[in-house]
Design an enzyme around this catalytic site. Sequence first.
Site, PDB file in Angstrom:
ATOM      1  N   SER A  97       0.921  -1.309   0.083  1.00 45.12           N
ATOM      2  CA  SER A  97       0.099  -0.057  -0.109  1.00 45.12           C
ATOM      3  C   SER A  97       0.881   1.444   0.052  1.00 45.12           C
ATOM      4  O   SER A  97       2.221   1.257   0.200  1.00 45.12           O
ATOM      5  CB  SER A  97      -0.999  -0.081   1.161  1.00 45.12           C
ATOM      6  OG  SER A  97      -0.051   0.063   2.453  1.00 45.12           O
ATOM      7  N   LYS A  98       0.250   2.301  -0.304  1.00 49.43           N
ATOM      8  CA  LYS A  98       0.883   3.650  -0.067  1.00 49.43           C
ATOM      9  C   LYS A  98       1.603   3.923   1.290  1.00 49.43           C
ATOM     10  O   LYS A  98       2.642   4.394   1.102  1.00 49.43           O
ATOM     11  CB  LYS A  98      -0.051   4.560  -0.438  1.00 49.43           C
ATOM     12  CG  LYS A  98       0.618   6.282  -0.195  1.00 49.43           C
ATOM     13  CD  LYS A  98      -0.278   7.130  -0.884  1.00 49.43           C
ATOM     14  CE  LYS A  98      -0.077   8.721  -0.182  1.00 49.43           C
ATOM     15  NZ  LYS A  98       1.123   8.778   0.419  1.00 49.43           N
ATOM     16  N   ARG A  99       0.831   3.566   2.119  1.00 49.76           N
ATOM     17  CA  ARG A  99       1.386   3.573   3.474  1.00 49.76           C
ATOM     18  C   ARG A  99       2.839   2.789   3.833  1.00 49.76           C
ATOM     19  O   ARG A  99       3.520   3.209   4.710  1.00 49.76           O
ATOM     20  CB  ARG A  99       0.560   3.132   4.601  1.00 49.76           C
ATOM     21  CG  ARG A  99       0.291   4.003   5.579  1.00 49.76           C
ATOM     22  CD  ARG A  99      -1.101   4.147   6.492  1.00 49.76           C
ATOM     23  NE  ARG A  99      -2.168   3.303   5.924  1.00 49.76           N
ATOM     24  CZ  ARG A  99      -2.528   2.451   6.517  1.00 49.76           C
ATOM     25  NH1 ARG A  99      -2.168   1.796   7.602  1.00 49.76           N
ATOM     26  NH2 ARG A  99      -3.932   1.866   5.913  1.00 49.76           N
ATOM     27  N   GLY A 140       4.995   2.371   1.408  1.00 47.73           N
ATOM     28  CA  GLY A 140       5.977   3.124   0.764  1.00 47.73           C
ATOM     29  C   GLY A 140       6.339   4.358   1.677  1.00 47.73           C
ATOM     30  O   GLY A 140       7.461   4.627   2.085  1.00 47.73           O
ATOM     31  N   ASP A 141       5.349   4.918   2.420  1.00 51.35           N
ATOM     32  CA  ASP A 141       5.648   6.159   3.206  1.00 51.35           C
ATOM     33  C   ASP A 141       6.628   5.848   4.352  1.00 51.35           C
ATOM     34  O   ASP A 141       7.561   6.399   4.824  1.00 51.35           O
ATOM     35  CB  ASP A 141       4.444   6.938   3.848  1.00 51.35           C
ATOM     36  CG  ASP A 141       3.732   7.543   2.686  1.00 51.35           C
ATOM     37  OD1 ASP A 141       4.230   7.655   1.524  1.00 51.35           O
ATOM     38  OD2 ASP A 141       2.445   7.610   2.892  1.00 51.35           O
TER      39      ASP A 141
END
Length: 513
Positions: free
Chosen positions: A265-267, A269-270
Site C-alpha cells: 500500500s501507499k502507507r 512506501g511512506d
Amino acid sequence: MEREVRVRFAPSPTGPLHIGGVRTALYNYLLARKLGGKMLLRIEDTDQNRFVPGAEQYIMDSLRWCGIEIDEGIEQGGPHAPYRQSERKPMYRQYADQLIRDGYAYYAFDTPEELDAMRARLTAAKVPNPQYNSITRAQMRNSLTLPAEEVQQLLDSGAPYVIRLKVPRKEEVRFQDLIRGWVVVHSSAIDDKVLMKSDGMPTYHLANIVDDHLMEITHVIRGEEWLPSAPLHVLLYRYLGWESTMPQFAHLPLLLKPDGTGKLSKRDGDKLGFPVFPLEFHGTDAQTGEPTVSSGYRESGYLPEAFINFLAFLGWNPGTTQELFTMDELIENFSIERVSKSPARFDQNKVRWFNEQYLRAKPDAELAQYLITDLAAQGLAVDAAKAEQIAALVKERATFPADLAREAQLFFQRPSSYDEQVISKKWNPQVAAALTEFAAQLPALPDASPEGIKARLTEVLEAQGVKIGQVLQALRVAVTGQAAGPDLMHIMHILGPQETAERIQAAVAALPA
Ligand code: GLU
C-alpha cells in the site's frame, strides 16, 4: 480467421496510478507488442463519486514515462472512440434493456432504507454474507416480485430504480484463466449485481463487459482483485450472446509488502521510504482537504528502463538467469504462461539494484550531463571533458543520478577535516615525510596519468624505505579527507598534480605527525 490481439488497460481515475497498475499496463503492452496486436487505454470513470481531478492525465503521463505506448485511447483516438466511459454513457442502456427483455436482468425499486432493513434482517438471522441474490430477491421490491402493472406504473411515474443481473440459483460458472487454469465458482456465491444505477450510469461490470466486447478485446489482463468479478463477467458475456468472442482472462498475482504480509500500500512506501507511484502526485487529503504530495519513482531518481525491468520481474521471469532486459527484450521474451500465480513481494533493494545497473551502463558523456546540471545548481562549473572523467570514476558508487554530484564534491572542495580513525592509526612522522617528498615531486611529473602517478609514488616510497600499504590510506585522507572513495590514483589524476600536491602539503601542515 485469427482475431487480431487487442488488449486494454482500463484504470479508473480515482487517484495516482499505483505500481501494481503500472505492472498490469506493462504486461498488457508486452503481450500486445509480442503478438503484433493493439494496446488500448480506456478510462473507466463511471463512478463519479470517486473521480479525482488530474488522475487521468497522471495515468497517461506515467505510461509515457515508462515507455508503454498506447495505440488507441483518449489521446490517440481510434476506431472505437470515445475511450472515456463517461462519454459512452448512451451506449450502455440498450444492453441493460436487452438483458431485461431476455429475462437475465430485472428492475429493482428498493429504497436505501429497504436495503438496509434486508441486511439487518439477514444479519440477525446469522446469514454469513447478507446480499441481494437469487434467494433474497424474492422478498424485495423488484420486477420479479411485483405485478407487471405496478412495475409499469413505477417506471412511468419516474420512480428511482436500478437494473440488477438475475444470477441463477444453482449453476457452476467456469472459465479458464491463462494464469490460474480452470476457475469454477458456484452461482450461489454471486450476488445480483447492479448493472445500471438509478442515475442512469452503468456500473463498472456492465460498462466493462460492453466495452470489451465493442472494442473487440481478446485478452483481459488485470489484477487478482478482479478475479471474484470474473464469473459474473462470464455470465454477462453469455447472457448478452457474446460468449463465442469472450476475451481470455489472465489475473495477475498480488503485489505484497516487502515482508510478505499483505498487499503493498501507499502507507508501506511512506513508512519504509520508497515510492509506490511512478511519478510524484499532487493531490488533496480526502479528510482535511490539505494539499498532499506522494513521491514518485521519476522524481526519486529512478530511470524508466530500470523501473520497468524491475516491474516486469514482479510476477514474471524469463526462465533463465538473465535479469537485465530492455523493453524490446521484454517484448521478445514475455509470455503469459511464465507469469506466476503466487504473489510477488516488493523488494526495495532490487529496484535500487536495477537502477544502479542501468545508470552505470549509460555512456559517460550522458552521466556527465547529469553532473554538469547538478553541479551548476550548486554554483559549480565543470567542463564536459572533466565531468566525463569524474562521472566515469564515481559512477560505481552511484545508485541515482544525483549521487554523481554528491560523490564529485571532493573534486571541488579541499578537505575541511580528516578522517580521525585513519589519522590516529596511519599518520606518523615517516608517512608525513614520505608524502611531503611525493608532493614536492608531483608538480614536475612528466606523466600525470593514474599509472604515471602510481609509478612515481612507488619510486618515492621505495627511496624512503616505506611500504605502499602503510601510506595509501593516509594519502587518501590527506587528499580527500575521507577514509573511502573511488580509486585514489584516478582522483589524483583528475585533481591534477598541482592541486594534489597542495592538498598533501595542507594536510601535513594541519596534522601533527
Ligand atoms: N476499472 C478497473 C480498474 O480500475 C478495471 C478492471 C479491469 O481491468 O477489468 O482496475
